[in-house]
Design a protein around this motif. Structure first.
Motif, PDB file in Angstrom:
ATOM      1  N   GLY A   8      19.213  -9.305  -3.852  1.00  0.00           N
ATOM      2  CA  GLY A   8      20.169 -10.222  -3.231  1.00  0.00           C
ATOM      3  C   GLY A   8      19.473 -11.497  -2.789  1.00  0.00           C
ATOM      4  N   ASP A   9      19.606 -11.812  -1.513  1.00  0.00           N
ATOM      5  CA  ASP A   9      18.914 -12.994  -0.974  1.00  0.00           C
ATOM      6  C   ASP A   9      17.548 -12.652  -0.408  1.00  0.00           C
ATOM      7  OD1 ASP A   9      21.059 -14.583  -1.618  1.00  0.00           O
ATOM      8  OD2 ASP A   9      22.063 -14.254   0.322  1.00  0.00           O
ATOM      9  N   GLY A  10      17.205 -11.364  -0.434  1.00  0.00           N
ATOM     10  CA  GLY A  10      15.938 -10.951   0.181  1.00  0.00           C
ATOM     11  C   GLY A  10      14.821 -10.753  -0.842  1.00  0.00           C
ATOM     12  N   ASN A  11      13.613 -10.948  -0.371  1.00  0.00           N
ATOM     13  CA  ASN A  11      12.420 -10.718  -1.195  1.00  0.00           C
ATOM     14  C   ASN A  11      11.714  -9.444  -0.727  1.00  0.00           C
ATOM     15  OD1 ASN A  11      12.707 -13.142  -2.691  1.00  0.00           O
ATOM     16  ND2 ASN A  11      11.821 -14.306  -0.985  1.00  0.00           N
ATOM     17  N   ASN A  12      11.442  -8.596  -1.681  1.00  0.00           N
ATOM     18  CA  ASN A  12      10.709  -7.368  -1.376  1.00  0.00           C
ATOM     19  C   ASN A  12       9.330  -7.418  -2.064  1.00  0.00           C
ATOM     20  OD1 ASN A  12      13.096  -6.503  -0.173  1.00  0.00           O
ATOM     21  ND2 ASN A  12      13.778  -5.440  -2.037  1.00  0.00           N
ATOM     22  N   TYR A  13       8.311  -7.096  -1.337  1.00  0.00           N
ATOM     23  CA  TYR A  13       6.969  -7.066  -1.941  1.00  0.00           C
ATOM     24  C   TYR A  13       6.121  -6.028  -1.207  1.00  0.00           C
ATOM     25  CZ  TYR A  13       5.809 -10.064   2.050  1.00  0.00           C
ATOM     26  OH  TYR A  13       5.657 -10.573   3.321  1.00  0.00           O
ATOM     27  N   ASN A  14       5.070  -5.577  -1.943  1.00  0.00           N
ATOM     28  CA  ASN A  14       4.149  -4.611  -1.327  1.00  0.00           C
ATOM     29  C   ASN A  14       2.782  -4.710  -2.002  1.00  0.00           C
ATOM     30  OD1 ASN A  14       3.781  -2.359  -3.472  1.00  0.00           O
ATOM     31  ND2 ASN A  14       6.005  -2.683  -3.428  1.00  0.00           N
ATOM     32  N   ILE A  15       1.793  -4.221  -1.326  1.00  0.00           N
ATOM     33  CA  ILE A  15       0.433  -4.136  -1.857  1.00  0.00           C
ATOM     34  C   ILE A  15      -0.157  -2.810  -1.401  1.00  0.00           C
ATOM     35  CG2 ILE A  15      -0.560  -5.379   0.126  1.00  0.00           C
ATOM     36  CD1 ILE A  15      -2.653  -6.505  -1.870  1.00  0.00           C
ATOM     37  N   GLY A  16      -0.844  -2.150  -2.311  1.00  0.00           N
ATOM     38  CA  GLY A  16      -1.370  -0.833  -1.961  1.00  0.00           C
ATOM     39  C   GLY A  16      -2.697  -0.542  -2.641  1.00  0.00           C
ATOM     40  N   ILE A  17      -3.375   0.443  -2.161  1.00  0.00           N
ATOM     41  CA  ILE A  17      -4.638   0.886  -2.741  1.00  0.00           C
ATOM     42  C   ILE A  17      -4.645   2.409  -2.789  1.00  0.00           C
ATOM     43  CG2 ILE A  17      -5.891   0.918  -0.520  1.00  0.00           C
ATOM     44  CD1 ILE A  17      -8.347  -0.119  -2.117  1.00  0.00           C
ATOM     45  N   SER A  18      -5.171   2.946  -3.880  1.00  0.00           N
ATOM     46  CA  SER A  18      -5.209   4.405  -4.031  1.00  0.00           C
ATOM     47  C   SER A  18      -6.581   4.826  -4.539  1.00  0.00           C
ATOM     48  CB  SER A  18      -4.119   4.885  -5.001  1.00  0.00           C
ATOM     49  OG  SER A  18      -4.321   4.327  -6.299  1.00  0.00           O
ATOM     50  N   GLN A  19      -6.924   6.051  -4.237  1.00  0.00           N
ATOM     51  CA  GLN A  19      -8.246   6.570  -4.625  1.00  0.00           C
ATOM     52  C   GLN A  19      -8.114   8.030  -5.034  1.00  0.00           C
ATOM     53  OE1 GLN A  19     -11.718   5.199  -4.550  1.00  0.00           O
ATOM     54  NE2 GLN A  19     -11.764   7.062  -5.805  1.00  0.00           N
ATOM     55  N   THR A  20      -8.635   8.354  -6.226  1.00  0.00           N
ATOM     56  CA  THR A  20      -8.684   9.746  -6.653  1.00  0.00           C
ATOM     57  C   THR A  20      -9.892  10.410  -5.990  1.00  0.00           C
ATOM     58  OG1 THR A  20      -7.675   9.203  -8.784  1.00  0.00           O
ATOM     59  CG2 THR A  20      -8.846  11.298  -8.632  1.00  0.00           C
ATOM     60  N   ILE A  21      -9.683  11.569  -5.429  1.00  0.00           N
ATOM     61  CA  ILE A  21     -10.722  12.272  -4.681  1.00  0.00           C
ATOM     62  C   ILE A  21     -11.443  13.274  -5.588  1.00  0.00           C
ATOM     63  CG2 ILE A  21     -11.223  13.662  -2.653  1.00  0.00           C
ATOM     64  CD1 ILE A  21     -10.076  10.877  -2.066  1.00  0.00           C
TER      65      ILE A  21
END
Length: 412
Positions: free
Chosen positions: A82-95
């Motif tokens: 719609g009129d909104g902006n969605n964003y994200n940033i992430g980090i992952s690590q396999t153990i």
């Protein structure tokens, strides 16, 4: 000198208990062949340069195996709603839950060992080839000198026979026999000269800076006086150690393949904004080894480990019998060279003078004289070849027991 009996030469080889060669096993007269020069020449050879780079490549692989298995992953996302902006940033690590990296590092260690031992043996082999080439060159040189000496003797004899024939002291048959012997010798001399050219080319190929007037192989050989084989020499031979390291590496690979049947989890964290709201998320994932449990691969790696063990046993067994054979050969060559030296001591020169004197006074006819000269030459050729065979068997023995580099370090 210490010798094995004929019975013990074939079977009682692994009987010593010293871990390395002692200096007392070798004795050197002054020689222009030096250890430092020989090492420089071997290290410059293209085959050794190539082997060194291959070893360095294995070292690089081994260093990589000591690093962590999994890198962190960065993820980002953006969408417009719609009129909104969605964003994200992430980090992952396999153990690495099962500590696979430790097993991978062990594989790298075995790669290092195998590569190092294979390179060590490549150096020893190239040294053995170079030393053998020097021996063969000296053999050809000695035979060439003897052939030229014979040639000169027959040419002088032919002149004398021709002169005496004209004077009526000898018949046509003596001159013909001398001519035929000289013709045969010229053919043999030509063959020896061809062998000398080939031998010199072989030395030049293996030792780039070698010249015929420098770096001569020791006259008495490498001076081995004790043919007993230390117990540790077989198990510490570079080929045996390399094969053992490859077996242990394959065992570690089988262990790693078994760990691969167990999945490692991945944990992640992310942050972002959903229109005007802040969003924080945590993720967890775990592969499900249902359709493929990787057991077949683990089984294959285990079978390869069994094959590597059998290969190691085979290499050690083969090396054991190589040592037995080369020890028996060295003892035999030493024995017969010694017998020849005893038989010919002082007789080489004296026999030539005696034969010439007997022919000149008429006690020997020309046919018998020529035959005696030929037999004398064959005896001298036999001695030259026996000496070369002994030296070559000595080099081979040192290579087979893994002590050639130790011996050559004692060269002046």
């Amino acid at each position: 000198m210490k010798y094995f009996s004929a019975k013990s030469a074939g079977v009682a080889l692994i009987i010593g208990f010293s871990a390395s060669l002692s200096v007392s096993c070798f004795a050197f007269a002054k020689s222009t062949l030096s250890s430092e020069w020989l090492d420089q020449q071997i290290n410059k050879h293209p085959d050794i340069v190539s082997a060194r780079e291959l070893m360095n490549a294995e070292f690089s692989k081994a260093q990589g195996s000591k690093l962590p298995l999994y890198n962190p992953e960065l993820s980002t996302g953006y969408e417009r709603e719609g009129d909104g902006n969605n964003y994200n940033i992430g980090i992952s690590q396999t153990i690495d839950l099962w500590d696979k990296q430790a097993v991978n590092a062990a594989i790298g260690d075995k790669i290092l060992t195998a590569a190092s031992k294979q390179f060590t043996y490549a150096i020893a082999q190239k040294k053995a080839q170079a030393l053998t080439a020097l021996i063969n060159w000296q053999l050809a040189m000695d035979k060439s000198s003897l052939a030229f000496e014979q040639e000169q003797q027959l040419e002088i004899l032919l002149k004398i026979v021709t002169k005496r024939q004209k004077a009526g002291d000898l018949g046509q048959v003596e001159a013909e026999l001398t001519f035929l012997n000289l013709s045969q010798l010229l053919n043999k001399t030509a063959q020896i000269q061809a062998q000398l050219t080939q031998a010199q080319a072989q030395v030049n190929e293996l030792l780039p800076d070698w010249r015929p007037d420098t770096q001569v192989y020791p006259e008495q050989g490498l001076g081995v006086t004790n043919f007993q084989v230390a117990e540790q020499w077989l198990t510490q031979h570079p080929q045996v150690l390399a094969s053992q390291a490859l077996w242990q590496m394959q065992k570690s690979k089988a262990q790693y393949a078994m760990l691969e049947t167990k999945a490692d989890p991945t944990i992640g964290i992310s942050a972002g904004k959903n229109d005007v709201d802040n969003v924080i998320g945590v993720t967890f994932s775990m592969p499900l080894n249902i359709r493929n449990d990787y057991q077949a691969n683990a089984k294959a790696e285990n079978q390869q480990a069994n094959a590597a063990e059998a290969s190691f046993r085979s290499v050690m067994r083969k090396q054991k019998y190589l040592i037995q054979a080369s020890t028996a050969s060295l003892i035999s060559n030493k024995k017969y060279l010694g017998r020849w030296q005893q038989l010919m001591k002082g007789r080489g020169e004296h026999s030539a003078q005696l034969l010439q004197k007997q022919w000149q006074v008429g006690d020997l006819n020309t046919s018998d004289y020529l035959l005696a000269l030929q037999q004398r030459a064959e005896g001298l050729y036999a001695g030259i070849e026996l000496q070369a065979q002994f030296k070559i068997s000595e080099v081979q023995w040192l290579l087979d027991v893994g002590q050639l580099s130790v011996a050559t370090k004692l060269l002046n």
